[in-house]
Motif scaffolding. Sequence first.
Motif, short mmCIF file in Angstrom:
data_model
loop_
_atom_site.label_atom_id
_atom_site.label_comp_id
_atom_site.label_asym_id
_atom_site.label_seq_id
_atom_site.Cartn_x
_atom_site.Cartn_y
_atom_site.Cartn_z
N ILE A 1 1.01 -1.15 -0.13
CA ILE A 1 -0.05 -0.07 -0.02
C ILE A 1 0.80 1.15 0.04
O ILE A 1 0.58 1.95 -0.73
CB ILE A 1 -1.12 0.01 0.98
CG1 ILE A 1 -1.93 -1.01 1.04
CG2 ILE A 1 -1.55 1.40 1.30
CD1 ILE A 1 -2.90 -1.19 2.27
N TYR A 2 2.02 1.27 0.91
CA TYR A 2 2.83 2.40 0.78
C TYR A 2 3.84 2.48 -0.32
O TYR A 2 4.50 3.50 -0.33
CB TYR A 2 3.55 2.28 2.17
CG TYR A 2 2.70 2.76 3.39
CD1 TYR A 2 1.78 3.87 3.17
CD2 TYR A 2 2.62 1.79 4.48
CE1 TYR A 2 0.95 4.15 4.70
CE2 TYR A 2 1.85 2.25 5.72
CZ TYR A 2 0.97 3.24 5.50
OH TYR A 2 0.06 3.58 6.57
N HIS A 3 3.87 1.39 -1.07
CA HIS A 3 4.85 1.55 -1.99
C HIS A 3 4.94 2.67 -2.83
O HIS A 3 3.87 3.30 -3.57
CB HIS A 3 4.75 0.13 -2.94
CG HIS A 3 6.10 -0.14 -4.01
ND1 HIS A 3 6.34 0.76 -5.18
CD2 HIS A 3 7.02 -0.97 -3.67
CE1 HIS A 3 7.42 0.23 -5.56
NE2 HIS A 3 7.98 -0.81 -4.75
N PRO A 4 5.94 3.43 -3.14
CA PRO A 4 6.22 4.67 -3.65
C PRO A 4 5.87 4.59 -5.22
O PRO A 4 5.25 5.75 -5.50
CB PRO A 4 7.59 4.91 -3.65
CG PRO A 4 8.53 3.92 -3.31
CD PRO A 4 7.42 3.07 -2.60
N THR A 5 5.96 3.62 -5.90
CA THR A 5 5.65 3.85 -7.49
C THR A 5 4.39 2.97 -7.72
O THR A 5 3.48 3.29 -8.54
CB THR A 5 6.81 3.00 -8.04
OG1 THR A 5 7.06 1.53 -7.66
CG2 THR A 5 8.07 4.21 -8.18
N ILE A 6 4.07 1.68 -7.14
CA ILE A 6 2.98 1.04 -7.53
C ILE A 6 2.02 0.84 -6.26
O ILE A 6 0.85 0.11 -6.24
CB ILE A 6 3.34 -0.56 -7.88
CG1 ILE A 6 4.02 -1.44 -6.72
CG2 ILE A 6 4.35 -0.39 -8.99
CD1 ILE A 6 4.47 -2.72 -7.02
N GLY A 7 2.24 1.46 -5.35
CA GLY A 7 1.30 1.33 -3.95
C GLY A 7 -0.23 2.13 -4.40
O GLY A 7 -0.28 2.78 -5.17
N PHE A 8 -0.89 1.59 -3.51
CA PHE A 8 -2.37 2.06 -3.86
C PHE A 8 -2.59 3.43 -3.25
O PHE A 8 -3.29 4.15 -3.94
CB PHE A 8 -3.41 0.94 -2.79
CG PHE A 8 -4.74 1.64 -2.73
CD1 PHE A 8 -5.59 1.25 -3.71
CD2 PHE A 8 -5.14 2.41 -1.77
CE1 PHE A 8 -7.00 1.92 -3.68
CE2 PHE A 8 -6.35 2.69 -1.44
CZ PHE A 8 -7.28 2.57 -2.66
N LEU A 9 -1.81 4.03 -2.05
CA LEU A 9 -1.90 5.17 -1.44
C LEU A 9 -1.62 6.20 -2.59
O LEU A 9 -2.36 7.04 -2.80
CB LEU A 9 -1.13 5.13 -0.32
CG LEU A 9 -1.32 6.64 0.40
CD1 LEU A 9 -2.68 7.04 0.73
CD2 LEU A 9 -0.39 6.44 1.65
N ASN A 10 -0.38 6.01 -3.05
CA ASN A 10 0.21 7.27 -4.09
C ASN A 10 -0.60 6.82 -5.25
O ASN A 10 -0.76 8.09 -5.89
CB ASN A 10 1.69 6.90 -4.35
CG ASN A 10 2.52 7.29 -3.18
OD1 ASN A 10 2.24 8.19 -2.19
ND2 ASN A 10 3.85 7.18 -3.24
N SER A 11 -1.12 5.81 -5.72
CA SER A 11 -1.91 5.79 -7.01
C SER A 11 -3.20 6.26 -6.69
O SER A 11 -3.71 7.05 -7.66
CB SER A 11 -1.84 4.17 -7.23
OG SER A 11 -0.48 3.74 -7.79
#
Length: 294
Positions: A127-137
């Motif tokens: 979820i917190y992943h900077p490129t494929i994470g749900f939050l940033n997306s």
Amino acid sequence: MKMKTRRRWFLLFCLLPGLLLLTLFKLYPTVEVFQKSFYLWTGIGDEPKWVGFQNFIDLFHDDVFLLSLRNTGFLMLVVPVLTLFIALINASILTRSKLKERGLYRTLFFFPSILSFVVIAILWSFIYHPTIGFLNSGLDFIGLSSWALPWLGDERTVLWALAITMIWQAVGYYMVMYMAGIDSISPDLYEAAGIDGATPIQQFIHITIPMLWEIIRITIIFSINGVLTISFIIVSIMTGGGPNRHSEVIMTYLYSQAFSNSNFGYAMAIGVFVFVMSFLLAILSNRLTRREAS
């Protein structure tokens, strides 16, 4: 008289296996940790060297330990307060509103509590992943891409990101406890308060909270000590103590001192510190809440 004696011996015989296991796997290791905390010891095969209280003195001159203590203190303050507050509000809403979907919401909120901590840590890492994470997306999708951050890689946000993960995991567990407590409160109290003109918020403050106070006291102690357990797993998997030790907690630092640096005596001194700290916090929270309850 003989019957009573035989009964006592029989009960002792039944308890003996449990007492032996408790002594072997709990009491003896605890005593050994306290003893070895006064030694400089690098592990099996090495002769421990007596250093007295030097390990404990070194703790408070260790910048990494002090940082891990600060991080742990932050999580032990933020996580229990927000977890219990959200759980209490949710329990009150779901119980007092008499929703038809109450069972569904109860299951959905409780579901994270039955998941493995490892699964939760991996899930929120994605979820917190900077490129494929749900939050940033999601932020990018609603036009707030400028708010996107490397949540676990930023010193300013990493502790809050970990705290949210732990809160999400624990809210449902405490919510179910509070719901059971609220269900035991007589509806007549709420009806009488409603007739007297009390609003739902006033009923919550003056009826629900006082009637649940004993349960709240217990959950405060559980949640504070629970942070020590879950933070070790969550931090180990999600950040490994980074960035720059800004998510290091006491238990991960203890583990690294013992199994990465082979500094077992120092690690045991940290363990003794954690034990004493947990004990004192339990006493303190119990005393403070007992005073409030009276």
